[in-house]
Design an enzyme around this catalytic site. Structure first.
Site, PDB file in Angstrom:
ATOM      1  N   GLN B 238     -52.994 126.237 101.321  1.00  0.00           N
ATOM      2  CA  GLN B 238     -54.320 126.449 101.886  1.00  0.00           C
ATOM      3  C   GLN B 238     -54.808 125.208 102.633  1.00  0.00           C
ATOM      4  OE1 GLN B 238     -57.190 129.223  99.849  1.00  0.00           O
ATOM      5  NE2 GLN B 238     -57.804 127.316  98.911  1.00  0.00           N
ATOM      6  N   GLU B 241     -54.077 125.156 106.488  1.00  0.00           N
ATOM      7  CA  GLU B 241     -55.090 125.791 107.336  1.00  0.00           C
ATOM      8  C   GLU B 241     -56.323 124.888 107.453  1.00  0.00           C
ATOM      9  OE1 GLU B 241     -54.087 128.728 104.972  1.00  0.00           O
ATOM     10  OE2 GLU B 241     -54.125 130.416 106.371  1.00  0.00           O
ATOM     11  N   GLU B 242     -56.707 124.328 106.309  1.00  0.00           N
ATOM     12  CA  GLU B 242     -57.887 123.459 106.299  1.00  0.00           C
ATOM     13  C   GLU B 242     -57.701 122.296 107.272  1.00  0.00           C
ATOM     14  OE1 GLU B 242     -59.437 122.433 102.495  1.00  0.00           O
ATOM     15  OE2 GLU B 242     -60.526 120.690 103.237  1.00  0.00           O
ATOM     16  N   ARG B 243     -56.488 121.740 107.288  1.00  0.00           N
ATOM     17  CA  ARG B 243     -56.268 120.551 108.130  1.00  0.00           C
ATOM     18  C   ARG B 243     -56.185 120.911 109.607  1.00  0.00           C
ATOM     19  NH1 ARG B 243     -52.420 118.070 103.395  1.00  0.00           N
ATOM     20  NH2 ARG B 243     -54.228 117.573 102.078  1.00  0.00           N
ATOM     21  N   GLY B 246     -59.682 121.714 110.535  1.00  0.00           N
ATOM     22  CA  GLY B 246     -60.495 120.502 110.597  1.00  0.00           C
ATOM     23  C   GLY B 246     -60.267 119.741 111.895  1.00  0.00           C
TER      24      GLY B 246
END
Lengths: 249, 383
Positions: B238, B241-243, B246
């Protein structure tokens, strides 16, 4: 009732345009392009007529090179049913646009043609009127309200000093003003659905139109830089300056 | 990366949404320290903006991640970092594992409303003593009958004072620290759940952030996402995706800093000429623009690998690290060119500097990215 909507690809309204160094045109290199805002209002009005059950089909037409298909897709994402591109190269002047649109009108036989009152690049404000003359259709320009009433359309126009309502026999032409409606956002499901909507491409020859241009753009210059203002001492001095320097009263 | 007309249309919708529904309110929300998440997310959900890569069965569009990426890039046009972050938490930080591994029941109950914008969610990973060191978290979820009983605390949790549910990472056994964790959905109306007042942060002022407390919070074990003990692995997936998300959300914010600085320095005169006419200034601005374009290329590359089904960990780490570094230098250097005006609280570049400072810290600090890159190179110290 079939509605034809014309959409134009123009420089995005947020872009601060610059003239080319040689003054031949506006510099369009790496500039963001978008649907002309008045055209977007035209699409919105047509889609609302369809949602109200008044219109049965909305056809979006654009004139230009392949890039203008992007703006047709925008119209399709906003709710138009299908698209038509008339493929041209280089600049097309309002009269040629009107002739090409007349060709599309003859092909499609719409009951109503909605156009923006002008595009924000050329600011000509001519195409709708020229199309009206060429196609022999009544026109209601600068519309702030459009109401279909049987085989007539009542168009409220924004004119100097107020509003004027004209009743036009259909088929008719309407050009949109800023306050006609507030266009919606294209929802993502509608954007994806638009992918499958048909888009036909015609050449000017298909429509029997000669695209020879009659206008030459001589030069494009940025507006003169605004001079700093001055503060006046009192009303008398203001009146004096308006009368004797600015000569406006 | 090849973008289609549909990508461009999605960009256009987000741009318009940000311009009309978000930016006119940003100053007020920043002042108030919170934004109306339910109201704004509902509007975004109605347009399909919260479930771009989520399955159609749960109201999403079922598109690949490149479509989410372009949307996230355009959210970066927001006049503050908080709103893109809040949206990113909802779409790319709290819900990917739920969509990928959640049970049908769990997805109907929580994913579908999150996609529709009817529910607001948070991701609960960090704890007061463990941020980037995810494996060190202490929150526990002990089994009791068919339930979990959760105890512990979570720190710096975005969206949390308005959230309807938290996707919580907790230790569900005493096994080895990478194999003892699970992701569990915790509705915030469960007894025993509470949160601190909003935390007073350097930036991201309109984002509501709080510390969460779990005091014998009981949820059914069916609220666990996927398999027990896989929480750490799911969270690491997960995180990719966050990175990527971001990095994507800061690109346009950085460009706005540059553009605003160009505008200001072209008008501001010092020593008889516009500031921008100093070679040092325009060349530095040109350099910044090049750096942002490099970040964009790295982000697209990570996204492309992810879309192609390859492991994007290394490329996502590159992009996240580059992003962290640029968000520290570009707004700060722009602020320098603004001089005294830049030092004002309400200045957009000053706000960007404060908001974006988080990028180097959240979602895995720059040093964690360096460690991932170093590990791939085989040069990290062995313990």
């Amino acid at each position: 009732m079939k509605v034809l909507v014309a959409v134009k690809r123009v420089v995005d309204y947020n872009v601060k345009v610059r003239a080319k160094a040689d003054g031949s045109d506006v510099d369009l290199n790496n500039v963001k392009m978008a649907i002309n805002p008045f055209c977007e209002i035209a699409v919105e009005e047509a889609v609302r007529l369809k949602e109200a059950g008044t219109a049965t089909e909305v056809v979006a037409v654009s004139i230009g090179d392949k890039a203008c298909q992007e703006q047709i897709r925008t119209a399709l994402a906003l709710g138009a049913d299908r698209g038509i591109q008339v493929e041209t190269e280089g600049a097309v002047e309002p009269l040629v646009v009107a002739k090409l649109l007349k060709g599309v009108v003859e092909k499609e036989e719409p009951q109503l043609v909605i156009l923006g009152k002008q595009s924000i690049d050329g600011d000509n404000n001519q195409t709708g009127q020229m199309l009206g003359a060429l196609a022999g259709m009544p026109q209601g320009t600068f519309a702030s309200e459009v109401v279909i009433d049987g085989d007539k359309v009542n168009v409220t126009r924004e004119v100097d000093g107020g509003l004027q309502t004209v009743a036009l026999n259909l088929p008719a032409i309407v050009t949109t003003d800023l306050r006609l409606n507030e266009p919606r956002y294209a929802s993502l499901p509608n954007i994806m659905k638009a992918k499958k909507k048909p888009l036909d491409v015609f050449s000017p020859a298909d429509l029997g139109v000669d695209v020879t241009t009659h206008l030459t753009q001589v030069s494009v210059e940025p507006p003169a830089e605004r001079q700093a203002g001055i503060k006046v001492e009192d009303v008398d001095q203001l009146l004096d300056k308006l009368k004797n320097e600015a000569k406006v009263i | 990366m090849q973008f289609t007309d549909q990508h461009n249309e999605i960009r256009r919708t987000v741009q318009q949404f940000v311009e009309k529904e978000v930016n006119p309110h940003v100053d007020q929300w920043e002042e108030e320290g919170i934004f109306p998440a339910h109201e704004l997310f509902k509007k975004a959900g109605d347009l399909g903006l919260l479930g771009i890569n989520k399955p159609a069965e749960y109201g999403g569009l079922g598109l690949d991640y490149s479509y989410s990426l372009v949307a996230m890039e355009e959210w970066g046009l927001t006049g503050c970092g908080s709103i893109p972050m809040a949206v990113g938490v909802q779409t790319d930080m709290a819900t990917p594992a739920l969509a990928r591994f959640g049970s049908e029941e769990l997805k109907q109950q929580f994913l579908a409303p999150a996609v529709a914008g009817d529910m607001v969610c948070s991701i609960g990973v960090s704890e007061p003593h463990a941020g980037s060191d995810v494996a060190a978290i202490k929150t526990t979820a002990r089994k009791r009958g068919d339930d979990y009983v959760i105890n512990g605390t979570k720190m710096w949790i975005t969206n949390s004072t308005q959230a309807d549910f938290i996707v919580l990472l907790a230790n569900t056994s005493d096994d080895q620290k990478h194999q003892n964790k699970s992701l569990i959905v915790v509705p915030t109306d469960t007894p025993g759940f509470s949160h601190s007042p909003r935390l007073n942060k350097l930036g991201m002022r309109s984002s509501d952030t709080a510390q969460l407390f779990f005091d014998d919070v009981v949820v059914p074990q069916s609220y666990r996402i996927g398999e027990e003990g896989k929480g750490f692995t799911y969270q690491m997936m997960q995180f990719q995706e966050e990175r990527i998300c971001g990095a994507a959300m800061t690109i346009k914010g950085l460009e706005q800093c540059i553009n605003q600085t160009v505008e200001y320095t072209s008008q501001r005169e010092a020593f008889g000429k516009p500031l921008l006419d100093n070679q040092y200034i325009y060349m530095r601005l040109a350099e910044m623009q090049m750096e942002v374009e490099a970040l964009r290329a790295m982000t697209y590359r990570a996204c492309e690998m992810y879309v192609n089904g390859e492991d994007p960990t290394l490329q996502a780490s590159y992009a996240k690290l580059k992003c962290g570094q640029l968000t520290r230098t570009i707004p700060s250097d722009c602020l320098q060119f603004w001089g005294g005006q830049g030092y004002m609280w309400e200045n957009p570049v000053s706000r960007a500097m404060r908001d974006m400072r988080l990028t180097s810290i959240g979602g895995g600090a720059d040093e964690v990215m360096l460690n991932i890159i170093g590990k791939t190179m085989g040069i990290t110290a062995k313990r």
